[in-house]
Scaffold this motif. Sequence first.
Motif, short mmCIF file in Angstrom:
data_model
loop_
_atom_site.label_atom_id
_atom_site.label_comp_id
_atom_site.label_asym_id
_atom_site.label_seq_id
_atom_site.Cartn_x
_atom_site.Cartn_y
_atom_site.Cartn_z
N UNK A 1 -6.03 -0.22 3.88
CA UNK A 1 -6.80 -0.25 2.64
C UNK A 1 -5.96 -0.87 1.53
N UNK A 2 -6.62 -1.22 0.44
CA UNK A 2 -5.92 -1.85 -0.68
C UNK A 2 -4.85 -0.93 -1.25
N UNK A 3 -5.16 0.35 -1.37
CA UNK A 3 -4.20 1.31 -1.90
C UNK A 3 -2.99 1.44 -1.00
N UNK A 4 -3.21 1.47 0.31
CA UNK A 4 -2.09 1.57 1.25
C UNK A 4 -1.22 0.32 1.22
N UNK A 5 -1.85 -0.86 1.09
CA UNK A 5 -1.09 -2.10 1.01
C UNK A 5 -0.22 -2.14 -0.24
N UNK A 6 -0.78 -1.69 -1.35
CA UNK A 6 -0.02 -1.67 -2.60
C UNK A 6 1.13 -0.68 -2.49
N UNK A 7 0.90 0.47 -1.88
CA UNK A 7 1.94 1.47 -1.72
C UNK A 7 3.08 0.95 -0.86
N UNK A 8 2.76 0.27 0.23
CA UNK A 8 3.79 -0.29 1.11
C UNK A 8 4.62 -1.32 0.35
N UNK A 9 3.96 -2.18 -0.40
CA UNK A 9 4.68 -3.21 -1.16
C UNK A 9 5.57 -2.59 -2.23
N UNK A 10 5.07 -1.59 -2.92
CA UNK A 10 5.85 -0.94 -3.98
C UNK A 10 7.07 -0.24 -3.39
N UNK A 11 6.93 0.37 -2.25
CA UNK A 11 8.08 1.03 -1.62
C UNK A 11 9.16 0.03 -1.23
N UNK A 12 8.74 -1.17 -0.78
CA UNK A 12 9.72 -2.20 -0.46
C UNK A 12 10.46 -2.66 -1.72
N UNK A 13 9.72 -2.81 -2.82
CA UNK A 13 10.35 -3.22 -4.08
C UNK A 13 11.29 -2.13 -4.57
#
Length: 109
Positions: free
Chosen positions: A45-57
Amino acid sequence: MAVTRSQTYVHLIGEAVQFFNGNMLPTTREVLQVYYHHHNNEKLSKTELITVTVREVCEIWARARVPSAEERNIIHKLKRLVDKHTTVCRNKTRGGTAQMARESNFELI
């Protein structure tokens, strides 16, 4: 099946990138490139994708010992940025002055 560049290109951002460059802190464009790579390759989902990206950052920021905001605030900021990009790209085929102004304002971010 082969994937062409036109299928992986994201308007105003460029090619989607799988990983961040480890030499420097990521720019806004690089964060969006990684987000769209996850968006195209993972069925989340969009929320999960954003969370994964933020954790990498956040991992990169932690390694560089850069103080950062709370993760929930960064998630909200990235969600607004993705929504703004979606809004600007909605009329990308139009060539009017208003659309050109929106695209040039977005590129300044």
